[in-house]
Design an enzyme around this catalytic site. Sequence first.
Site, PDB file in Angstrom:
ATOM      1  N   HIS A  43       0.797  -1.400   0.019  1.00  0.00           N
ATOM      2  CA  HIS A  43      -0.083  -0.051  -0.059  1.00  0.00           C
ATOM      3  C   HIS A  43       0.891   1.177   0.159  1.00  0.00           C
ATOM      4  O   HIS A  43       1.298   1.779   0.903  1.00  0.00           O
ATOM      5  CB  HIS A  43      -0.972   0.009   1.395  1.00  0.00           C
ATOM      6  CG  HIS A  43      -2.031  -1.064   1.430  1.00  0.00           C
ATOM      7  ND1 HIS A  43      -1.329  -2.538   1.697  1.00  0.00           N
ATOM      8  CD2 HIS A  43      -3.123  -1.182   0.968  1.00  0.00           C
ATOM      9  CE1 HIS A  43      -2.265  -3.359   1.715  1.00  0.00           C
ATOM     10  NE2 HIS A  43      -3.368  -2.598   1.391  1.00  0.00           N
ATOM     11  N   HIS A 274      -4.295   3.269  -3.333  1.00  0.00           N
ATOM     12  CA  HIS A 274      -4.352   2.725  -2.001  1.00  0.00           C
ATOM     13  C   HIS A 274      -3.518   1.543  -1.985  1.00  0.00           C
ATOM     14  O   HIS A 274      -2.605   1.227  -0.943  1.00  0.00           O
ATOM     15  CB  HIS A 274      -5.855   2.396  -1.637  1.00  0.00           C
ATOM     16  CG  HIS A 274      -6.054   1.451  -0.468  1.00  0.00           C
ATOM     17  ND1 HIS A 274      -6.195   2.109   0.693  1.00  0.00           N
ATOM     18  CD2 HIS A 274      -6.112   0.315  -0.389  1.00  0.00           C
ATOM     19  CE1 HIS A 274      -6.287   1.186   1.585  1.00  0.00           C
ATOM     20  NE2 HIS A 274      -6.059  -0.233   0.842  1.00  0.00           N
ATOM     21  N   GLU A 423     -17.446  -4.287  24.982  1.00  0.00           N
ATOM     22  CA  GLU A 423     -16.772  -5.413  25.008  1.00  0.00           C
ATOM     23  C   GLU A 423     -15.482  -5.483  24.156  1.00  0.00           C
ATOM     24  O   GLU A 423     -14.493  -5.621  24.598  1.00  0.00           O
ATOM     25  CB  GLU A 423     -17.669  -6.720  24.882  1.00  0.00           C
ATOM     26  CG  GLU A 423     -18.764  -7.158  25.756  1.00  0.00           C
ATOM     27  CD  GLU A 423     -19.775  -6.380  25.474  1.00  0.00           C
ATOM     28  OE1 GLU A 423     -20.193  -5.608  24.283  1.00  0.00           O
ATOM     29  OE2 GLU A 423     -20.907  -6.399  26.396  1.00  0.00           O
ATOM     30  N   HIS A 485     -28.198 -15.798  25.703  1.00  0.00           N
ATOM     31  CA  HIS A 485     -27.042 -15.510  26.808  1.00  0.00           C
ATOM     32  C   HIS A 485     -26.223 -16.911  27.086  1.00  0.00           C
ATOM     33  O   HIS A 485     -25.409 -16.679  27.507  1.00  0.00           O
ATOM     34  CB  HIS A 485     -27.455 -14.989  28.083  1.00  0.00           C
ATOM     35  CG  HIS A 485     -28.150 -13.535  27.973  1.00  0.00           C
ATOM     36  ND1 HIS A 485     -28.836 -13.095  26.938  1.00  0.00           N
ATOM     37  CD2 HIS A 485     -27.769 -12.356  28.620  1.00  0.00           C
ATOM     38  CE1 HIS A 485     -28.940 -11.794  27.150  1.00  0.00           C
ATOM     39  NE2 HIS A 485     -28.272 -11.380  28.104  1.00  0.00           N
TER      40      HIS A 485
HETATM   41  C1  LIG Z   1     -11.297  -4.913   9.991  1.00  0.00           C
HETATM   42  C2  LIG Z   1     -10.806  -4.510   8.437  1.00  0.00           C
HETATM   43  N1  LIG Z   1     -11.637  -4.581   7.517  1.00  0.00           N
HETATM   44  C3  LIG Z   1     -11.194  -4.596   6.185  1.00  0.00           C
HETATM   45  C4  LIG Z   1      -9.693  -4.301   5.998  1.00  0.00           C
HETATM   46  C5  LIG Z   1      -9.156  -4.017   4.545  1.00  0.00           C
HETATM   47  N2  LIG Z   1      -8.788  -2.714   4.484  1.00  0.00           N
HETATM   48  C6  LIG Z   1      -7.652  -2.457   4.446  1.00  0.00           C
HETATM   49  S1  LIG Z   1      -7.393  -0.896   4.075  1.00  0.00           S
HETATM   50  C7  LIG Z   1      -9.141  -0.703   3.745  1.00  0.00           C
HETATM   51  C8  LIG Z   1      -9.443   0.583   3.308  1.00  0.00           C
HETATM   52  C9  LIG Z   1      -9.154   1.546   4.351  1.00  0.00           C
HETATM   53  O1  LIG Z   1      -9.274   2.940   4.084  1.00  0.00           O
HETATM   54  P1  LIG Z   1      -8.390   4.278   4.486  1.00  0.00           P
HETATM   55  O2  LIG Z   1      -8.492   3.928   6.020  1.00  0.00           O
HETATM   56  O3  LIG Z   1      -9.279   5.501   4.068  1.00  0.00           O
HETATM   57  O4  LIG Z   1      -7.051   4.042   3.956  1.00  0.00           O
HETATM   58  P2  LIG Z   1      -6.374   4.621   2.840  1.00  0.00           P
HETATM   59  O5  LIG Z   1      -7.220   4.295   1.568  1.00  0.00           O
HETATM   60  O6  LIG Z   1      -6.541   6.305   3.264  1.00  0.00           O
HETATM   61  O7  LIG Z   1      -4.882   4.152   2.839  1.00  0.00           O
HETATM   62  C10 LIG Z   1      -9.958  -2.019   4.124  1.00  0.00           C
HETATM   63  C11 LIG Z   1     -11.126  -2.223   3.823  1.00  0.00           C
HETATM   64  C12 LIG Z   1      -9.078  -4.272   7.058  1.00  0.00           C
HETATM   65  N3  LIG Z   1      -7.820  -4.252   6.913  1.00  0.00           N
HETATM   66  N4  LIG Z   1      -9.503  -4.544   8.505  1.00  0.00           N
END
Ligand SMILES: Cc1ncc(C[n+]2csc(CCOP(=O)(O)OP(=O)(O)O)c2C)c(N)n1
Length: 673
Positions: A43, A274, A423, A485
């Site tokens: 990334h 990204h 939690e 529960h």
């Molecule tokens: C809990 C979780 N869900 C999904 C992902 C997959 N994922 C990684 S980055 C991302 C998008 C995040 O966007 P942003 O925080 O705006 O990052 P940017 O594009 O600015 O680098 C996703 C969906 C993950 N790493 N963790």
Amino acid sequence: MSNDAPDATVAPLPAARDPKLRRMANALRALAMDAVEQAKSGHPGMPMGMADIATVLFTQFLRFAPRAPEWPDRDRFVLSNGHGSMLLYGLLHLTGYRDMTLDELKRFRQLGSRTAGHPERGHASGIETTTGPLGQGLANSVGMALAERMLAIQFGEEVVDHHTYVFAGDGCLMEGISHEALSLAGHLGLNKLIVFWDDNSISIDGPTELAVSDDQVTRFRAHGWAAERIDGHDQEAIAAAIRRAHASDRPNLIACRTTIAFGAPTKAGTAAAHGSPLGAAEIAGARERLGWNEPPFVIPDDIRVEWRVAGARGEAVRRAWEQRLQSLPAERRAEFMRRQRRELPAGLDGAITEVCKEFQRANAKIATRQASGAVLDTLTRVVPELVGGSADLTPSNNTKAKDQKDIRRGDFSGRYIRYGVREHGMAAAMNGIAVHGGFIPYGGTFLTFSDYARPAIRLSAFMGARVIYVMTHDSIGLGEDGPTHQPVEHLAALRAIPGLFVYRPADPVETAECWQLALRRRDAPALLALTRQSLPLLRREAGSDNRSAHGGYVLAEAEGARQVTLIATGSEVSVAMTAREALAKEGLRAAVVSMPCWELFENAPREYQRAVLGSAPRVGVEAAVEFGWDRWLGSRGAFIGMTGFGASAPGEALFPHFGITPERVAEAARSLL
Ligand SMILES: Cc1ncc(C[n+]2csc(CCOP(=O)(O)OP(=O)(O)O)c2C)c(N)n1
């Protein structure tokens, strides 16, 4: 420039106020582009977008010492948007962390490298916590900031006085866990927590407006935070915002407007930057726009020196801190260091033995949750680093010891955290407390709601963090609250998490033993599954041996050669014991094995396992689904437990209703003979 250079119409980059800092940031950008390109995966966008913020933070504010990465009073830096891991690796490399070599950067995302896809605590020094599952780092940071305040109260600000800085992206703020984390931090007024939000309006699917229209600044303020917006590429604005945050009486959000993949000629500001390599042409164009003329992975000497100077800044501060530590009274200093080393105090084992004797003297017929409460009354006196809490189920979880005072905003002298009905936030905060150091956190909820905390429990195990989950109401035995529960699949699901030690004690003595084992294991989390209902005292023999230490043991041997082995956990051990008596009356010889912790039993020597399990047919008894039991029962075994969800009725009615009775166990045993 190659023929692939972008066309000249691409707008020039706005000039930086401080060109030297911009070049230092460009070094981070180049390393991220190059490493992702080399790995053909990763990334680049986030590191390029947040590089200016990182440069200002690491060169002017962050207190850290690459030569002493574990310095207890260092500022904590958390990269919650962990997909931008190359930003952290670049920073660690350039500031002089010895284990983060250029070679490691070149082996980004390769097998055995320190530079995993997402930052993993333990892979390299300077990685404070494992991130990647979005929102977790942000929620860990709340625990870290809280630990800092608690430790400062206990040992004084001369030795504990640091900040927690967090980088978070849109993804972190969209995740539900962010709600719990922000709310808790705001409630507690953790003003030394500073979050930089990478406000770049981009996530994977495209512009964030596809999915979210929150006004984040207003949202944070509503949670009791100080929040402001800045241009995340304006170095002076970044520095000024950090200075204001340092003076704030609330946790701080700095919403930084940035451009994802800042500098890339066509992909900047787009989702294309990204999570994929930029490609040779785009990288060449970015180099040109950024004025970065070095070949891949080459950092010019002047920039390397500047970064090393930034990395050395903390050395003098750290030495001054060492002096202050030395001037603490010897006993305080020794205690501080003991807790940093995560060693247990000397009094623990004796205290556990005493508690067990007391249970036996009193013939305690109590629920294991109550036994746990009694154990905690003693433990919190001899283990001062234990810090407890519950997700609003304190009276049910029996998590608050007699001498524990609440922690509250402005008064961090207590040792009990009211996590509220959060939690997931609780579990993630406990991870932060544990990795911060100085404390052993434990926290309670109902076992069914372990599902609400599971992503953070998984990370406790993944990181090897000593976090203790106190999960009560562990079966249909909880009764009238009904099947919503009543956990049935949870034990299996939790046992499936590698590295998590799940304990299900059968009586008060085992409960004390399981607490002792949980505490002793420095590098793993533990989960105690405890009953709501009272249980008979099964362990009456005297002695200070922890019989649960191998995870399973013969509680009652057969009288004569074994014909069947009944293996049970928790509340069903007494069911098995009654079945054993019934069988004995018929002349059938059954042994009962109590197996409070499968994971420990799996690690026990093979010979010991064989001796405990024996070669006779086996019956498993657990008021939960059978999933996983085949490993103990083999192909000839039988299982008495649940096959579906429970029901709403008193617990005593549910055990016979679902056939978890001594009669059924005896019947199953007979059928195997
Ligand atoms: C809990 C979780 N869900 C999904 C992902 C997959 N994922 C990684 S980055 C991302 C998008 C995040 O966007 P942003 O925080 O705006 O990052 P940017 O594009 O600015 O680098 C996703 C969906 C993950 N790493 N963790």
